[in-house]
Design an enzyme around this catalytic site. Structure first.
Site, PDB file in Angstrom:
ATOM      1  CG  ASN A   1      20.454 -13.234  19.609  1.00  0.00           C
ATOM      2  OD1 ASN A   1      19.397 -13.514  19.051  1.00  0.00           O
ATOM      3  ND2 ASN A   1      21.057 -14.042  20.454  1.00  0.00           N
TER       4      ASN A   1
ATOM      5  CE1 TYR B   1      20.184 -22.184  15.326  1.00  0.00           C
ATOM      6  CE2 TYR B   1      18.347 -20.780  14.723  1.00  0.00           C
ATOM      7  CZ  TYR B   1      19.434 -21.045  15.523  1.00  0.00           C
ATOM      8  OH  TYR B   1      19.760 -20.184  16.537  1.00  0.00           O
TER       9      TYR B   1
ATOM     10  CG  HIS C   1      14.667 -16.684  19.450  1.00  0.00           C
ATOM     11  ND1 HIS C   1      15.115 -15.388  19.354  1.00  0.00           N
ATOM     12  CD2 HIS C   1      15.729 -17.404  19.899  1.00  0.00           C
ATOM     13  CE1 HIS C   1      16.392 -15.331  19.713  1.00  0.00           C
ATOM     14  NE2 HIS C   1      16.784 -16.541  20.060  1.00  0.00           N
TER      15      HIS C   1
HETATM   16 FE1  HDE Z   1      19.100 -19.962  18.204  1.00  0.00          FE
HETATM   17  N1  HDE Z   1      17.602 -21.320  17.917  1.00  0.00           N
HETATM   18  N2  HDE Z   1      20.285 -21.413  18.946  1.00  0.00           N
HETATM   19  N3  HDE Z   1      20.579 -18.591  18.612  1.00  0.00           N
HETATM   20  N4  HDE Z   1      17.946 -18.499  17.493  1.00  0.00           N
HETATM   21  C1  HDE Z   1      16.390 -21.059  17.399  1.00  0.00           C
HETATM   22  O1  HDE Z   1      15.371 -22.362  15.736  1.00  0.00           O
HETATM   23  C2  HDE Z   1      20.042 -22.733  18.860  1.00  0.00           C
HETATM   24  C3  HDE Z   1      21.820 -18.864  19.093  1.00  0.00           C
HETATM   25  C4  HDE Z   1      18.310 -17.208  17.259  1.00  0.00           C
HETATM   26  O2  HDE Z   1      12.915 -15.787  14.197  1.00  0.00           O
HETATM   27  C5  HDE Z   1      15.603 -22.291  17.113  1.00  0.00           C
HETATM   28  O3  HDE Z   1      13.697 -22.127  14.243  1.00  0.00           O
HETATM   29  C6  HDE Z   1      21.165 -23.485  19.349  1.00  0.00           C
HETATM   30  C7  HDE Z   1      22.710 -17.764  18.893  1.00  0.00           C
HETATM   31  C8  HDE Z   1      17.207 -16.482  16.694  1.00  0.00           C
HETATM   32  O4  HDE Z   1      12.584 -17.907  13.685  1.00  0.00           O
HETATM   33  C9  HDE Z   1      16.568 -23.426  17.507  1.00  0.00           C
HETATM   34  C10 HDE Z   1      22.092 -22.557  19.745  1.00  0.00           C
HETATM   35  C11 HDE Z   1      21.951 -16.804  18.276  1.00  0.00           C
HETATM   36  C12 HDE Z   1      16.168 -17.403  16.580  1.00  0.00           C
HETATM   37  C13 HDE Z   1      17.759 -22.645  17.985  1.00  0.00           C
HETATM   38  C14 HDE Z   1      21.541 -21.255  19.474  1.00  0.00           C
HETATM   39  C15 HDE Z   1      20.628 -17.338  18.116  1.00  0.00           C
HETATM   40  C16 HDE Z   1      16.666 -18.655  17.076  1.00  0.00           C
HETATM   41  C17 HDE Z   1      14.237 -22.324  17.725  1.00  0.00           C
HETATM   42  C18 HDE Z   1      23.463 -22.811  20.367  1.00  0.00           C
HETATM   43  C19 HDE Z   1      22.384 -15.387  17.857  1.00  0.00           C
HETATM   44  C20 HDE Z   1      14.767 -17.139  16.078  1.00  0.00           C
HETATM   45  C21 HDE Z   1      13.264 -22.200  16.562  1.00  0.00           C
HETATM   46  C22 HDE Z   1      24.276 -23.694  19.608  1.00  0.00           C
HETATM   47  C23 HDE Z   1      23.471 -15.391  16.922  1.00  0.00           C
HETATM   48  C24 HDE Z   1      14.661 -17.321  14.595  1.00  0.00           C
HETATM   49  C25 HDE Z   1      14.084 -22.212  15.386  1.00  0.00           C
HETATM   50  C26 HDE Z   1      13.271 -16.972  14.117  1.00  0.00           C
HETATM   51  C27 HDE Z   1      15.924 -19.839  17.093  1.00  0.00           C
HETATM   52  C28 HDE Z   1      18.867 -23.282  18.393  1.00  0.00           C
HETATM   53  C29 HDE Z   1      22.224 -20.060  19.793  1.00  0.00           C
HETATM   54  C30 HDE Z   1      19.566 -16.570  17.524  1.00  0.00           C
HETATM   55  C31 HDE Z   1      16.057 -24.437  18.506  1.00  0.00           C
HETATM   56  C32 HDE Z   1      21.245 -25.000  19.423  1.00  0.00           C
HETATM   57  C33 HDE Z   1      24.184 -17.698  19.262  1.00  0.00           C
HETATM   58  C34 HDE Z   1      17.173 -15.007  16.307  1.00  0.00           C
HETATM   59  O5  HDE Z   1      16.904 -24.205  16.408  1.00  0.00           O
END
Ligand code: HDE
Length: 727
Positions: free
Chosen positions: A162, A377, A88
């Site tokens: 999402n 996060y 993202h």
């Molecule tokens: Fe994320 N995800 N994600 N994700 N995600 C990040 O956090 C992660 C997941 C989502 O505008 C990271 O600050 C793991 C689902 C959005 O700043 C990180 C898993 C959904 C954004 C991370 C998921 C999301 C992130 C990267 C599986 C929808 C952007 C930078 C366990 C419900 C937020 C950060 C923004 C961002 C990890 C799965 C949505 C690495 C480990 C499911 C919208 O922490």
């Protein structure tokens, strides 16, 4: 250069300029720095009178180390970048507010921001793509992030969702594998901002739980027209907790009031080159124009005792939806985005969403994907934002008071007073005090849940089905949505170098539906799948974009192709109609400047045609006026513009003799022989698949505007025979 001291303004901008909800804007105001009318200084406030020449021993001599301004300027520049988000990375954000419609949720949650209609909670929302880097394009085939930070009076609640309601994997431990496979390949860092490549398809075809999310990714949901026109989903099941501690399962939904609309794939690819900032620009310009993006928050509520009432899905499995026909979505409030950030880095880049940020009245479930996110996060911000004090960055600060004994670390901005930095204490009067469990109703209370089980690296049996809901999705699509999905699989797999990976994907698709698998196989040169039927025929109409309600036309952009000799009357009528509905008309001329009209006046050109493209507009209009039309017919760019817009299923407004253009572009919709006494004999817009005619010389009338409104509101008209259009 002498400066005009009287032009100096206070260092902080006024929160008055902000229409967005008050408390957060007031908090941000002292941090805003206005440079207007000020002197240039160093970081230490020392005035500087030359920032173009370094200090040297003689004009041609070596630069001197004592030049503190040079040292500071270069040092600051060297360290401007921080690590981009690991996923993202590319995003755009806006401020706004959320307000509940009423107190309907009060029986389910103690969260005031969801139940008190007099409370306007400030929000900051960041939309994003997943795969590409910070500088990549806005329109790849990709999932979009929809992350909302609610600055509630009880602390920050981050709903990090999402634009698709499910996720690729069921357990967070698979996330690094998924992202490695999805991101550019390690040996050459290709492809950028695209999913079509070997490692991704290799991984997903070996990991069948991805099949449901994958079919969403192959649908038009992966190509939102605008952040204003896409849905958002919390994805996981959360809990609402009421004042008595009773809980209800909840799924969060955001629905845009502007309707749910997408681009077509060919268009999305072209936009990536013509305007890589397409979605970002749309968000920014809409807010600047006062056409504020709006979303309704809806909830699916499932009583706690119904946790096991679904025989075909587990509420803890993030690869499943709860079909809306089984649990309806109840609208509970409205979010409006009405203020652009002042500074991209300070706000959009530094905002830190943490899935673990929840407030009293909301709680987590044991969804294993959610559980891993609770760690990730918080953890990622340490690297990205340089230390544990990231919650003090202005955009991340809660509006609720913050008092604790945490201290020190990189970038500590606060100056904690006093001696007491521990609990319990008497040196600080026992403060910040902790009243004791149960004595403080506003405190967050973790739901007392009985946890009982043997430690094991296992997946629940109830997570076993990976195809049923992909089938549900496929069954719920309209004919054109299915065509787009098949075309998307063919495109993506057509770029996969390994035939065995293609074949394996087809085998997986055959477990969803045989017609889907057969159609895909036929396009990518692999063996057709075995003719077995597994499809149980179930569907969920709410999943189809074709069935989404059509909203108005606010924010839509219409291009009028024009040249000297354009008939100005109908153009003025068209402009008035569009502007009255908050849509935009841009006049495209052969070059910039003004055009001579048929009536002898002038018409200003908004942009020269060669600087734009039909893919940047929602609809195209061709003008009345014989001379102008003849000029346009002689211009290949203009003809291509019309043909391409038609091919991309966009509405066309054809004013008077502009119908000759439609004929010259060889659109299979109309020939001038259809004219009866100068008036098109064609029926209303709907019957013409979004091509709306006005009689030659006629002023814009209500019949025309009604048809055109409907044609633009529908956004796309996919029933057209476009295969033969050369565009
Ligand atoms: Fe994320 N995800 N994600 N994700 N995600 C990040 O956090 C992660 C997941 C989502 O505008 C990271 O600050 C793991 C689902 C959005 O700043 C990180 C898993 C959904 C954004 C991370 C998921 C999301 C992130 C990267 C599986 C929808 C952007 C930078 C366990 C419900 C937020 C950060 C923004 C961002 C990890 C799965 C949505 C690495 C480990 C499911 C919208 O922490």
């Amino acid at each position: 250069m002498a400066i005009d001291e009287s032009a100096a303004v206070p260092q902080t901008a006024s929160a008055e300029t902000a229409p967005a909800a008050g408390a957060k804007q007031e908090q941000l105001a002292p941090y805003r720095v206005d440079k207007t009318g000020t002197r240039l200084t160093t970081d230490q406030g020392i005035p500087v009178d030359d920032t173009d020449n370094s200090l040297k021993a003689g004009p041609r001599g070596p630069s001197l180390l004592e030049d503190f301004h040079l040292r500071e300027k270069i040092m600051r520049f060297d360290h401007e970048r921080i690590p981009e988000r690991v996923v993202h990375a590319r995003g755009s954000a806006a401020h706004g507010y959320f307000q509940p419609y009423g107190d309907g949720l009060a029986a389910f949650t103690a969260a005031r921001f969801l139940t008190d209609p007099s409370v306007r909670t400030p929000v900051f929302v960041r939309f994003s793509t997943v795969q590409g880097s910070r500088g990549s394009t806005d329109t790849p085939r990709d999932v979009r992030g929809f992350a909302t930070k609610f600055y509630t009076d009880e602390g920050n609640f981050d709903l990090v969702g999402n634009n698709m309601p499910v996720f690729f994997i069921q357990d967070g431990i698979k996330f690094p594998d998924l992202v490695h496979a999805l991101k550019p390949e390690p040996q050459h860092e290709m492809p950028q901002a695209a999913s079509a490549h070997d490692t991704f398809w290799d991984f997903v075809s070996l990991q069948p739980e991805t099949m449901h999310h994958l079919i969403w990714l192959m649908s038009d949901r992966a190509l939102p027209r605008s952040y204003r026109t896409m849905q958002g989903f919390g994805v996981h099941t959360f809990r609402l907790v009421n004042a008595d501690g009773q809980t209800t399962f909840v799924k969060f939904h955001w629905t845009p009031t502007a309707g749910v609309h997408s681009l077509v794939w060919d268009e999305a690819q072209k936009i990536s080159g013509k305007d890589p900032d397409f979605n970002r620009r749309d968000l920014w310009e809409s807010i600047e124009a006062g056409v504020y993006p709006e979303y309704e928050l809806g909830v699916q509520l499932i009583p706690e005792q119904d946790e096991f009432a679904f025989d075909d899905l587990d509420l803890l499995d993030a690869t499943k939806i709860v079909p809306e026909e089984r649990v309806p979505v109840t609208p509970v409030g409205r979010m409006v985005l009405d203020r652009n950030p002042d500074n991209f880095f300070a706000e959009t880049e530094q905002v830190a969403f943490c899935v673990g940020n929840i407030v009293p009245g909301i709680d987590f479930t044991d969804d294993p994907l959610l559980q891993a996110r609770l760690f990730s996060y918080l953890d990622t911000q340490l690297t990205r934002l340089g230390g544990p004090n990231f919650a003090q960055i202005p955009i991340n600060r809660p509006v609720a008071p913050v008092r604790h004994h945490q201290q020190d670390g990189f970038h500590q901005d606060d100056i904690p007073l006093g001696q007491a930095n521990y609990h319990p204490n008497s040196t600080g009067g026992g403060c910040p005090y902790v009243p004791g469990v149960g004595s403080f109703p506003e405190a967050f209370t973790h739901r007392p849940e009985l946890v009982d089980g043997h430690k094991a690296r296992k997946r629940a049996e109830s997570f076993a089905d990976h195809y049923g809901q992909a089938m549900l999705f496929w069954n719920s699509m309209s004919a054109w949505e299915r065509e787009h999905i098949v075309a998307a699989y063919r495109f993506e797999l057509g770029k996969v170098a390994y035939p065995h990976i293609r074949q394996r994907v087809v085998a997986e698709l055959n477990r969803i539906d045989n017609t889907l698998a057969t159609a895909v196989a036929a396009g990518i040169g692999v063996d057709p799948p075995a003719a077995v039927s597994v499809n149980d025929g179930r569907n969920s109409p709410a999943l189809s974009q074709a069935d989404q309600p059509k909203a108005g036309i606010a924010g839509r952009k219409v291009a009028l192709l024009a040249a000297d000799g354009v008939a100005a009357t109908s153009v003025a009528g068209l402009k008035d109609f569009l502007e009255a509905n908050d849509a935009v008309l841009e006049v495209l001329g052969p070059v910039d400047g003004v055009l001579r009209t048929a009536e002898g006046g002038i018409l200003p050109v908004t942009r020269a045609m060669n600087t734009v493209s039909s893919v940047l507009y929602d609809a195209v209009a061709v003008p009345d006026g014989d001379e102008a039309v003849s000029r346009l017919i002689g211009d290949g760019l203009a003809l291509h513009f019309v043909a391409e817009a038609y091919k991309h299923a966009k509405p066309l407004a054809v004013l008077g003799t502009g119908d000759r253009m439609v004929e010259a572009a060889r659109l299979p919709v109309y020939t001038t022989s259809d004219r009866v006494e100068g008036v098109s004999s064609k029926p209303i817009a709907a019957a013409l698949d979004g091509v709306v005619f006005l009689a030659a010389g006629a002023p814009v009338d209500e019949r025309f505007t009604t048809d055109l409104f409907d044609a633009i509101a529908a956004h796309r008209h996919y029933d057209r025979p476009v295969d033969g259009i050369a565009a």
